[in-house]
Design a protein around this motif. Sequence first.
Motif, PDB file in Angstrom:
ATOM      1  N   PHE A  79       0.835  -1.212   0.000  1.00  0.00           N
ATOM      2  CA  PHE A  79       0.000   0.000   0.000  1.00  0.00           C
ATOM      3  C   PHE A  79       0.865   1.256   0.000  1.00  0.00           C
ATOM      4  CE2 PHE A  79      -2.907  -3.276   1.156  1.00  0.00           C
ATOM      5  CZ  PHE A  79      -4.168  -2.833   0.792  1.00  0.00           C
ATOM      6  N   ARG A  80       2.083   1.151  -0.499  1.00  0.00           N
ATOM      7  CA  ARG A  80       3.011   2.286  -0.453  1.00  0.00           C
ATOM      8  C   ARG A  80       2.510   3.491  -1.252  1.00  0.00           C
ATOM      9  NH1 ARG A  80       4.274  -1.824  -3.497  1.00  0.00           N
ATOM     10  NH2 ARG A  80       5.386  -1.695  -5.485  1.00  0.00           N
ATOM     11  N   THR A  81       2.826   4.662  -0.724  1.00  0.00           N
ATOM     12  CA  THR A  81       2.495   5.914  -1.417  1.00  0.00           C
ATOM     13  C   THR A  81       3.665   6.278  -2.322  1.00  0.00           C
ATOM     14  OG1 THR A  81       3.517   7.224   0.328  1.00  0.00           O
ATOM     15  CG2 THR A  81       1.162   6.726   0.574  1.00  0.00           C
TER      16      THR A  81
ATOM     17  N   VAL B  87      -0.193  -3.579 -15.088  1.00  0.00           N
ATOM     18  CA  VAL B  87      -0.296  -5.042 -15.123  1.00  0.00           C
ATOM     19  C   VAL B  87       0.098  -5.645 -13.779  1.00  0.00           C
ATOM     20  CG1 VAL B  87       0.539  -7.150 -16.230  1.00  0.00           C
ATOM     21  CG2 VAL B  87       0.250  -5.066 -17.592  1.00  0.00           C
ATOM     22  N   GLY B  88      -0.773  -6.458 -13.207  1.00  0.00           N
ATOM     23  CA  GLY B  88      -0.493  -7.046 -11.897  1.00  0.00           C
ATOM     24  C   GLY B  88      -0.491  -5.942 -10.858  1.00  0.00           C
ATOM     25  N   ALA B  89      -1.595  -5.215 -10.811  1.00  0.00           N
ATOM     26  CA  ALA B  89      -1.636  -3.942 -10.083  1.00  0.00           C
ATOM     27  C   ALA B  89      -1.734  -4.102  -8.564  1.00  0.00           C
ATOM     28  CB  ALA B  89      -2.797  -3.098 -10.598  1.00  0.00           C
TER      29      ALA B  89
ATOM     30  N   ILE C 283      -5.079  -4.072 -14.002  1.00  0.00           N
ATOM     31  CA  ILE C 283      -5.573  -5.447 -14.140  1.00  0.00           C
ATOM     32  C   ILE C 283      -4.806  -6.360 -13.194  1.00  0.00           C
ATOM     33  CG2 ILE C 283      -6.317  -5.167 -16.543  1.00  0.00           C
ATOM     34  CD1 ILE C 283      -3.812  -6.846 -17.360  1.00  0.00           C
ATOM     35  N   ASP C 284      -5.472  -7.423 -12.760  1.00  0.00           N
ATOM     36  CA  ASP C 284      -4.824  -8.404 -11.892  1.00  0.00           C
ATOM     37  C   ASP C 284      -5.609  -9.704 -11.970  1.00  0.00           C
ATOM     38  OD1 ASP C 284      -2.643  -7.800  -9.351  1.00  0.00           O
ATOM     39  OD2 ASP C 284      -3.647  -9.756  -9.410  1.00  0.00           O
ATOM     40  N   ILE C 285      -4.911 -10.827 -11.774  1.00  0.00           N
ATOM     41  CA  ILE C 285      -5.593 -12.131 -11.742  1.00  0.00           C
ATOM     42  C   ILE C 285      -6.212 -12.400 -10.377  1.00  0.00           C
ATOM     43  CG2 ILE C 285      -4.218 -13.227 -13.543  1.00  0.00           C
ATOM     44  CD1 ILE C 285      -2.496 -14.508 -11.314  1.00  0.00           C
TER      45      ILE C 285
ATOM     46  N   VAL D 205      -8.206  -9.709 -14.928  1.00  0.00           N
ATOM     47  CA  VAL D 205      -7.774 -10.187 -16.237  1.00  0.00           C
ATOM     48  C   VAL D 205      -6.367 -10.757 -16.124  1.00  0.00           C
ATOM     49  CG1 VAL D 205      -7.011  -9.406 -18.525  1.00  0.00           C
ATOM     50  CG2 VAL D 205      -9.138  -8.518 -17.584  1.00  0.00           C
ATOM     51  N   ASN D 206      -6.122 -11.842 -16.838  1.00  0.00           N
ATOM     52  CA  ASN D 206      -4.767 -12.350 -16.994  1.00  0.00           C
ATOM     53  C   ASN D 206      -4.160 -11.682 -18.232  1.00  0.00           C
ATOM     54  OD1 ASN D 206      -2.481 -13.964 -17.796  1.00  0.00           O
ATOM     55  ND2 ASN D 206      -3.274 -15.614 -16.492  1.00  0.00           N
ATOM     56  N   LEU D 207      -2.977 -11.109 -18.064  1.00  0.00           N
ATOM     57  CA  LEU D 207      -2.325 -10.393 -19.171  1.00  0.00           C
ATOM     58  C   LEU D 207      -2.255 -11.244 -20.438  1.00  0.00           C
ATOM     59  CD1 LEU D 207      -0.581  -7.969 -20.223  1.00  0.00           C
ATOM     60  CD2 LEU D 207       1.405  -9.243 -19.397  1.00  0.00           C
ATOM     61  N   PHE D 208      -2.099 -12.550 -20.280  1.00  0.00           N
ATOM     62  CA  PHE D 208      -1.882 -13.421 -21.435  1.00  0.00           C
ATOM     63  C   PHE D 208      -3.177 -13.941 -22.062  1.00  0.00           C
ATOM     64  CE2 PHE D 208       2.106 -13.512 -19.072  1.00  0.00           C
ATOM     65  CZ  PHE D 208       2.969 -13.128 -20.086  1.00  0.00           C
TER      66      PHE D 208
END
Length: 246
Positions: free
Chosen positions: A51-53, A75-77, A96-98, A116-119
């Motif tokens: 949770f870094r700023t 991606v992979g947020a 997006i994140d799985i 969403v999966n990037l692939f």
Amino acid sequence: MMDMVNIECLTPDKDPMGAAIRDYHAVGKAGRLRVFSSQFEEDEIPVAGLFRTYGEMPVLERKALDLAEGRILDVGAGSGCHSLVLKERGKEVLPIDISPLSVEVMRARGLDARQVNLFDPRFTGQFDTVLMLMNGSGIIGRLENIGGFFNRMRQLLAPGGFVLMDSSDLRYLFEDEDGSFVIDLAADYYGQVDFRMQYRQVKGDRFDWLYIDFNTLSLYATQYGFKAERLAEGEHYDYLARLALG
Ligand code: SAH
């Protein structure tokens, strides 16, 4: 048999990092997010750090955020920390994140996040900046997936667009005290790591995570029609790269 790239998302019962993110978001603290690997000792990811700023981010990440422009794909947020900074700056960003639980938290934090999966080829779009941060190359999984990764980027990048990705070079794990190298060249690429995570009773499946040194990244980039540029170096064998169609 050839390994296929996984295009699935996680289910909540196999989403330890998401469970940790959900707890931290809900009550401001979380239990231990444990990381296991066949190659390393057990480790832990500090959940507060997810949770870094902006001010708490490493220099490489801040630089990436400062350079992100146009339509941005995060991606992979995770908790959405990078997307939130960009949104506050008035940028157009899609995280997006799985991880279903991470996506839920991102939405609660006001982001338009998608699971969403990037692939997954059903996910389409045109982005000016694709962000992959916190050892973002990890999502590629294994070196043999790198062609698939570059092809995917070719599909998702708008003309003139670029990827901003950070990684560590794991060579320091194989260096002798005198600086000489003890890497077994016949073995798999040294940056390929397997991880498994656990949060309370939630155990995730094992997954591959690729750390890649800049020279290897650059060689493959060229092979797939991209140009890799090292924008900055961090304090411990880490760097930020920009990948653009060459
Ligand atoms: N970028 C965030 C989170 C990094 S952890 C931060 O810097 O804090 C990596 C994240 O990538 C996890 O949330 C994981 O669920 C997600 N992820 C892993 N593989 C993915 C894939 N193929 N597509 C989309 N997200 C993925």
